[in-house]
Design an enzyme around this catalytic site. Structure first.
Site, short mmCIF file in Angstrom:
data_model
loop_
_atom_site.label_atom_id
_atom_site.label_comp_id
_atom_site.label_asym_id
_atom_site.label_seq_id
_atom_site.Cartn_x
_atom_site.Cartn_y
_atom_site.Cartn_z
N GLU A 1 55.87 67.15 31.40
CA GLU A 1 54.77 66.23 31.59
C GLU A 1 55.30 64.84 31.29
O GLU A 1 55.60 64.53 30.15
CB GLU A 1 53.62 66.60 30.65
CG GLU A 1 52.30 66.14 31.15
CD GLU A 1 51.60 65.35 30.10
OE1 GLU A 1 51.63 64.10 30.23
OE2 GLU A 1 51.06 65.97 29.19
N CYS B 1 48.82 59.64 28.02
CA CYS B 1 49.44 60.01 29.29
C CYS B 1 48.41 59.99 30.42
O CYS B 1 48.77 59.89 31.58
CB CYS B 1 50.09 61.38 29.18
SG CYS B 1 49.06 62.59 28.36
P1 NDP Z 1 61.23 60.18 25.14
O1 NDP Z 1 61.34 60.82 26.45
O2 NDP Z 1 62.37 59.40 24.64
O3 NDP Z 1 60.94 61.26 24.02
C1 NDP Z 1 60.05 62.32 24.20
C2 NDP Z 1 60.48 63.48 23.32
O4 NDP Z 1 61.76 63.93 23.71
C3 NDP Z 1 60.62 63.10 21.86
O5 NDP Z 1 60.25 64.19 21.06
C4 NDP Z 1 62.10 62.84 21.73
O6 NDP Z 1 62.56 62.95 20.42
C5 NDP Z 1 62.64 63.92 22.60
N1 NDP Z 1 63.99 63.69 23.07
C6 NDP Z 1 64.54 62.55 23.50
N2 NDP Z 1 65.81 62.78 23.90
C7 NDP Z 1 66.05 64.09 23.73
C8 NDP Z 1 67.16 64.92 23.94
N3 NDP Z 1 68.30 64.46 24.42
N4 NDP Z 1 67.06 66.24 23.64
C9 NDP Z 1 65.93 66.75 23.14
N5 NDP Z 1 64.84 65.99 22.91
C10 NDP Z 1 64.90 64.67 23.21
O7 NDP Z 1 59.95 59.35 25.20
P2 NDP Z 1 59.28 58.42 24.09
O8 NDP Z 1 58.43 59.27 23.24
O9 NDP Z 1 60.29 57.59 23.40
O10 NDP Z 1 58.41 57.51 25.01
C11 NDP Z 1 59.04 56.69 25.94
C12 NDP Z 1 58.16 56.52 27.14
O11 NDP Z 1 57.78 57.78 27.67
C13 NDP Z 1 56.86 55.84 26.88
O12 NDP Z 1 57.00 54.49 26.80
C14 NDP Z 1 56.07 56.29 28.06
O13 NDP Z 1 56.35 55.49 29.16
C15 NDP Z 1 56.54 57.68 28.32
N6 NDP Z 1 55.65 58.67 27.78
C16 NDP Z 1 54.90 59.37 28.66
C17 NDP Z 1 54.01 60.31 28.22
C18 NDP Z 1 53.23 61.09 29.18
O14 NDP Z 1 52.69 62.10 28.77
N7 NDP Z 1 53.10 60.71 30.41
C19 NDP Z 1 53.81 60.57 26.80
C20 NDP Z 1 54.64 59.78 25.96
C21 NDP Z 1 55.54 58.90 26.46
P3 NDP Z 1 62.88 61.66 19.53
O15 NDP Z 1 61.59 60.95 19.37
O16 NDP Z 1 63.39 62.23 18.26
O17 NDP Z 1 63.88 60.87 20.30
#
Ligand code: NDP
Length: 685
Positions: free
Chosen positions: A263, A302
């Protein structure tokens, strides 16, 4: 965790049945509004392969030994325990930037999802460990070979990688269907707000309601966890499209065909119908909804409305109305009662949103708000991640790109005009797949055109208008019973949706064989499986004594014309097919007057019921009733009643029994078939 403590607490992960700290101090997590350190996060040194093995070998079998109803009861107990501790979660939630209302969505919305799955599980699933899917497929003429689909829980672990915006709901909305299906989980919250998830998991573990290790927690990086997933595991991801794509193409996920639910970004839209000009109720509702979606969780949802698509003639009025409303939104410390919108989750996130606004500005002009100078009613506008609502206007959305491609994950939306409904649909589709779009109209033709036009690009579409204004759950609320997910850019995943969500954690298998063996495997009697008639009426048997396949073949009863006339006059159902020979003959389905279908059902009950008080407590309905052959005066009915499914209720003295009921005539033709549903006492008492 006290945000004011001198040295922030090191978050712990819960793996292999113990709480454990990372080997390093880790990264400092800051309060979104004050910038004060809240916690340190690190997962270095965790043995992720062992965590997966622990889930697979210890927790999975324990969960699979439980029936669906036992798992549902576990979810309910868990939800009650968490609800009792909600004040603690609210107190910590403020550090994430959430106002009381924002926290309610996250905390009570999440716990509510557990409650909802607990109740749906009890009502919609059997009290057994295998789920049947669909009807029996007959595969042979003589009925000795047939098939049925079953669903059984996957034997791996569900790895849930969650986003920062809903540290509680984001975890619970995935855990509820996972645990109900009978699968253990490893939860990996986004680091930024992981302290709240950690607190909630701590409280969950303390209850002792979960089998050991059914929920494990990783605070910090997942290290090499994904290298060890296999085809019985599931990985779900919520977050940015960039990370999502990276994880989806992880070699272990690709090689082992690991189920991956994603998602990601979603350029959700709200469309104002051509009929809904200023002065109409729909216009007012639309303004309220757009403003609410922009400001709830500071737009970090989201499902938030990113694209506001409105008839060209109404755009000026719309921008003015939205400007007025958004201008009144008090931005400040989320703990202050007067504050309506808190900060973004982090200063980094604010910089990210500002950069995305600059991207949008390539296509659109800023019409409300200034992203560079936050105006706050409390708090430090620079130390906290504050950002006032920002509205943009894109005059030529058909030719624009950024407004359909860039998700600014904050209180940011773009208004764009359209002239025809077709054009509105095309603009919505430019989002390339979203979680939700809402359509505001009081015109059923417009509703049909817009909803059917955009539906293939969405997981959910909400129609807003005056008729549902008071009861509507709104554009932005994913609900436990409704699909949450979307195609294309939104990630192509599907979560929630009631029992649909549970099935994502189960394997569907077509089982073929002789009916008797299919019946044994599924715990449901199927036609051809053979039956037992031991002389005792099955209604005399308690739930403990009754067995699948117990059968009663009744005496016969001949239907007379007098019966039909009596039934017609008694009930008032004097439909011509029962009363007028000539008219009945003219009917293409009948050769003369026929018995009422409900007369057949009533006579059938008269034939199969055992009248004396006994273990059968009540008949609470029938399912799948079909009348297959007309019954004429002089025909003779007989009933075959077979115990098909037994569902003892937990924490009750009774259970539900489903009976296969087949009514035949003197030639052996089936005239009616249906399932009779009864409540039966567990003991003879
Ligand atoms: P990320 O994609 O960076 O992180 C989402 C999750 O993935 C976090 O738990 C993160 O952990 C984890 N993660 C990141 N890299 C890895 C990896 N290599 N392996 C395993 N897990 C990983 O998104 P953010 O939360 O930083 O948000 C960034 C952007 O995403 C927002 O600005 C927004 O645009 C979008 N977003 C969209 C959503 C939606 O539902 N449409 C919801 C939230 C965000 P960690 O935090 O420890 O890096």
């Amino acid at each position: 965790m006290n945000a004011m403590a001198d040295r922030p607490r090191r978050l712990e992960s819960y793996v292999g049945g113990v709480w454990t700290r990372g080997a390093k101090d880790g990264v400092v997590l800051l309060d979104a509004a004050t910038g004060a350190p809240v916690a340190l996060i690190d997962s270095t040194g965790i043995d992720f392969a062992a965590a997966l093995a622990y889930g697979r070998e210890k927790s999975g079998p324990a969960l699979r030994r439980m029936s669906f109803h036992q798992r549902a009861a576990m979810l309910k107990a868990l939800a009650q325990a968490l609800m009792e501790r909600k004040d603690e979660f609210y107190a910590l939630s403020t550090a994430t930037g959430a106002t009381r209302t924002d926290s309610w969505i996250d905390i009570e919305g999440g716990i509510g999802t557990l409650f909802s799955y607990a109740s749906k599980g009890r009502r919609e699933l059997p009290n057994s460990r295998v789920l049947v899917d669909g009807e029996v497929e007959a595969l042979s003429r003589d009925g000795t070979f047939s098939a049925r689909h079953i669903l059984t829980p996957l034997e791996g672990v569900a790895v849930h990688i969650n986003a920062f915006n809903f540290p509680c709901w984001g975890m619970l909305e995935k855990l509820a269907p996972t645990l109900l299906a009978g699968m253990p989980a490893i939860v990996k919250p986004a680091s930024q707000t992981a302290y709240l998830t950690e607190l909630m998991v701590r409280r969950m573990v303390e209850t002792g309601f979960l089998p050991e290790g059914a929920v494990q927690l990783v605070c910090g990086s997942t290290g090499d966890l994904l290298d060890h997933v296999d085809g019985q595991d599931v990985v779900t991801f919520t977050g940015s499209a960039v990370t999502g794509r990276k994880l989806k193409t992880h070699p272990a996920i690709v090689e082992n065909s690991v189920r991956f639910t994603m998602e990601a970004d979603s350029l959700n839209a709200a469309v104002l119908g051509l009929d809904a000009g200023p002065g109409t109720e729909e216009f007012e509702l639309f303004v309220k909804e757009v403003a609410r979606e922009m400001t709830a969780k500071a737009g970090q949802k989201c499902t938030a409305i990113r694209r506001v698509i409105a008839p060209r003639a109404h755009c000026d009025a719309l921008i003015a109305a939205l400007g007025e409303r958004l201008g009144k939104v008090a931005l400040g410390n989320p703990g202050d009662e007067s504050v309506k919108m808190g900060p973004l989750a982090s200063l980094g996130q604010r910089e990210e949103v500002r950069a995305r606004i600059r991207d949008l500005a390539a296509d659109a002009e800023l019409v409300v708000g200034d992203p560079s100078r936050p105006l706050v009613v409390s708090g430090d506008p620079e130390a906290g991640a504050f950002l006032n609502p920002v509205l943009l206007y894109c005059d030529r959305p058909g030719a624009a790109r950024a407004v359909h491609d860039v998700e600014a994950f904050g209180p940011v939306s773009t208004v764009m005009p359209y002239d025809t409904a077709d054009e509105a649909v095309e603009l919505v589709k430019r989002g390339k797949g979203s979680l939700v779009t809402s359509v505001f109209t009081n015109d059923s033709r417009i509703a049909e055109e817009l909803v059917l036009g955009v539906a293939p690009f969405h997981g959910r579409v909400m129609i807003g208008n005056r008729l549902s204004a008071k009861s509507s759950t709104g554009h932005g609320s994913p609900l436990p019973g409704l699909v949450h997910g979307g195609p294309g850019r939104a990630g192509g995943g599907e979560e929630l949706g009631g029992m649909r969500g549970v099935k994502h954690y189960m394997q569907r298998t077509a089982v073929q064989g002789a009916p008797a063996l299919l019946s044994a495997v599924t715990g449901r009697w199927v036609e051809g499986a053979g039956a037992r008639t031991d002389g005792e009426h099955p209604f005399r048997k308690s739930l403990a004594e009754l067995r699948i396949g117990d059968q009663l073949v009744t005496a016969t009863r001949t239907v007379t014309l007098a019966d039909i006339e009596h039934f017609a006059n008694f009930t008032g159902d004097t439909f011509y097919a029962h009363m007028d020979e000539e008219a009945a003959r003219a009917n293409p389905f009948f050769d003369g007057r026929v018995a009422h279908g409900y007369l057949i059902v009533s006579f059938a009950a008269g034939l199969f019921v055992d009248p004396a008080p006994g273990p059968v407590l009540a008949n609470y309905g029938v399912d799948n009733l079909r009348f297959l052959t007309p019954v004429y005066p002089g025909d003779t009915l007989q009933v075959r009643l077979t115990c098909k499914e037994i569902n003892p209720r937990i924490n009750a003295e009774h259970g539900e029994v489903r009976w296969d009921c087949r009514v035949t005539n003197q030639t052996g033709a089936t005239v009616a078939e249906y399932d009779v549903l009864t409540m039966v006492a567990k003991t003879r008492g």
